[in-house]
Design a protein around this motif. Structure first.
Motif, mmCIF file in Angstrom:
data_model
loop_
_atom_site.group_PDB
_atom_site.id
_atom_site.type_symbol
_atom_site.label_atom_id
_atom_site.label_comp_id
_atom_site.label_asym_id
_atom_site.label_seq_id
_atom_site.Cartn_x
_atom_site.Cartn_y
_atom_site.Cartn_z
ATOM 1 N N ASP A 130 0.823 -1.201 0.000
ATOM 2 C CA ASP A 130 0.000 0.000 0.000
ATOM 3 C C ASP A 130 0.859 1.254 0.000
ATOM 4 O O ASP A 130 0.352 2.356 0.103
ATOM 5 N N ASN A 131 2.168 1.070 -0.133
ATOM 6 C CA ASN A 131 3.073 2.203 -0.218
ATOM 7 C C ASN A 131 3.145 2.694 -1.656
ATOM 8 O O ASN A 131 3.226 1.889 -2.581
ATOM 9 N N PRO A 132 3.148 3.994 -1.857
ATOM 10 C CA PRO A 132 3.228 4.526 -3.220
ATOM 11 C C PRO A 132 4.553 4.167 -3.894
ATOM 12 O O PRO A 132 5.567 3.989 -3.225
ATOM 13 N N GLN A 133 4.503 4.049 -5.204
ATOM 14 C CA GLN A 133 5.701 3.832 -6.016
ATOM 15 C C GLN A 133 5.938 5.104 -6.818
ATOM 16 O O GLN A 133 5.013 5.618 -7.443
ATOM 17 N N ILE B 114 7.707 7.092 -9.931
ATOM 18 C CA ILE B 114 8.294 6.889 -11.247
ATOM 19 C C ILE B 114 8.390 8.252 -11.913
ATOM 20 O O ILE B 114 7.359 8.901 -12.152
ATOM 21 N N ASP B 115 9.596 8.688 -12.186
ATOM 22 C CA ASP B 115 9.828 9.956 -12.883
ATOM 23 C C ASP B 115 9.083 11.127 -12.251
ATOM 24 O O ASP B 115 8.478 11.946 -12.947
ATOM 25 N N GLY B 116 9.075 11.203 -10.945
ATOM 26 C CA GLY B 116 8.444 12.329 -10.269
ATOM 27 C C GLY B 116 6.942 12.227 -10.125
ATOM 28 O O GLY B 116 6.277 13.184 -9.730
ATOM 29 N N ILE B 117 6.392 11.067 -10.436
ATOM 30 C CA ILE B 117 4.954 10.841 -10.254
ATOM 31 C C ILE B 117 4.814 9.636 -9.330
ATOM 32 O O ILE B 117 5.340 8.561 -9.596
ATOM 33 N N SER B 118 4.107 9.829 -8.230
ATOM 34 C CA SER B 118 3.908 8.780 -7.237
ATOM 35 C C SER B 118 2.535 8.146 -7.474
ATOM 36 O O SER B 118 1.540 8.848 -7.641
ATOM 37 N N ILE B 119 2.505 6.813 -7.490
ATOM 38 C CA ILE B 119 1.269 6.073 -7.771
ATOM 39 C C ILE B 119 0.969 5.147 -6.603
ATOM 40 O O ILE B 119 1.827 4.394 -6.165
ATOM 41 N N SER B 120 -0.262 5.211 -6.124
ATOM 42 C CA SER B 120 -0.707 4.328 -5.055
ATOM 43 C C SER B 120 -2.034 3.703 -5.480
ATOM 44 O O SER B 120 -2.972 4.413 -5.842
ATOM 45 N N PHE B 121 -2.104 2.382 -5.455
ATOM 46 C CA PHE B 121 -3.329 1.650 -5.786
ATOM 47 C C PHE B 121 -3.697 0.813 -4.578
ATOM 48 O O PHE B 121 -2.911 -0.013 -4.135
ATOM 49 N N GLN B 122 -4.886 1.061 -4.030
ATOM 50 C CA GLN B 122 -5.325 0.357 -2.831
ATOM 51 C C GLN B 122 -6.730 -0.195 -2.999
ATOM 52 O O GLN B 122 -7.538 0.347 -3.743
ATOM 53 N N VAL C 20 2.576 2.062 -17.139
ATOM 54 C CA VAL C 20 2.815 1.488 -15.821
ATOM 55 C C VAL C 20 1.703 0.475 -15.558
ATOM 56 O O VAL C 20 0.517 0.816 -15.615
ATOM 57 N N LEU C 21 2.075 -0.757 -15.294
ATOM 58 C CA LEU C 21 1.102 -1.797 -14.981
ATOM 59 C C LEU C 21 0.828 -1.779 -13.478
ATOM 60 O O LEU C 21 1.749 -1.879 -12.681
ATOM 61 N N CYS C 22 -0.420 -1.629 -13.127
ATOM 62 C CA CYS C 22 -0.834 -1.670 -11.722
ATOM 63 C C CYS C 22 -1.584 -2.981 -11.504
ATOM 64 O O CYS C 22 -2.494 -3.305 -12.244
ATOM 65 N N LYS C 23 -1.204 -3.694 -10.465
ATOM 66 C CA LYS C 23 -1.852 -4.980 -10.174
ATOM 67 C C LYS C 23 -1.953 -5.152 -8.672
ATOM 68 O O LYS C 23 -0.992 -4.905 -7.951
ATOM 69 N N LYS C 24 -3.112 -5.581 -8.221
ATOM 70 C CA LYS C 24 -3.324 -5.830 -6.794
ATOM 71 C C LYS C 24 -4.097 -7.144 -6.676
ATOM 72 O O LYS C 24 -5.161 -7.314 -7.257
ATOM 73 N N GLU C 25 -3.544 -8.081 -5.895
ATOM 74 C CA GLU C 25 -4.221 -9.351 -5.637
ATOM 75 C C GLU C 25 -5.020 -9.243 -4.341
ATOM 76 O O GLU C 25 -4.619 -8.546 -3.426
#
Length: 191
Positions: A42-45, A47-55, A183-188
């Motif tokens: 649940d921590n943001p990732q 990439i190139d100055g853009i933070s992505i969080s998928f929860q 950017v591939l986002c995946k959450k199981e």
């Protein structure tokens, strides 16, 4: 003898050019590659100055990976600009879901498509999405219930979805960044 020497030199030159071209075309700059980020935490990732969080959130707003049968699942994606300048992303319908409408799409562990929690994205669907420096945009949508609050301004849902049955699932989609990286986002998760 001279013709043979010219012929050998030409063949050598052609082979050198082919090998050089192959080497140049196969080597690529690291910035040209798509980035695959699997957001299992649940921590943001960033990439190139853009933070992505998928929860995936439960009804109390807590990020979890396991839900009770019939419990609401809220999908939340937060994109934050950590740069000093404004970020202009492609149109919302393109950068969210990779242009193919897959934002928050759910699959079973054996890859059966279970659908997505929305029918249409309405937030700036035809305009570029700007994120000011040091600010963020959040997109969220419930699986069963109807969008409300801010999510009602982002998604249209014609009908409620049925709760997912017990099983193992994953949600997977792409985001297209301002530099066209995917950017591939995946959450199981499981129910």
């Amino acid at each position: 003898m001279k013709k043979k020497s010219i012929f050998v030199n030409c063949i050598t030159l052609v082979l050198f050019m082919v090998v050089s071209f192959t080497f140049v075309s196969c080597s690529s700059d690291e910035n040209d590659k798509d980035v695959e980020v699997t957001l299992d935490t649940d921590n943001p990732q960033e990439i190139d100055g853009i933070s992505i969080s998928f929860q995936l959130l439960n009804p109390e707003g807590i990020a979890v990976k396991s839900f009770k049968e019939g419990e609401e699942i809220i999908f939340r994606l937060t994109i934050s600009n950590t740069r000093e300048e404004k970020v202009i992303l492609p149109p919302t319908g393109v950068f969210l879901g990779g242009g193919d409408g897959n934002l928050f799409r759910v699959y079973t562990s054996d890859n059966k498509d279970m659908g997505k929690p929305w029918d249409q994205i309405i937030t700036e669907a035809t305009a570029h999405s700007a994120i000011d420096p040091k600010s963020s945009r959040t997109f969220s949508c419930p699986w069963v219930g109807m969008p409300n609050g801010e999510s009602a301004k982002q998604f249209i849902k014609q009908d409620k979805r049925n709760p997912l049955p017990k099983g193992h699932y994953y949600s997977q989609f792409e985001i297209i960044m301002d530099n066209q990286k995917k950017v591939l986002c995946k959450k199981e998760f499981k129910i």
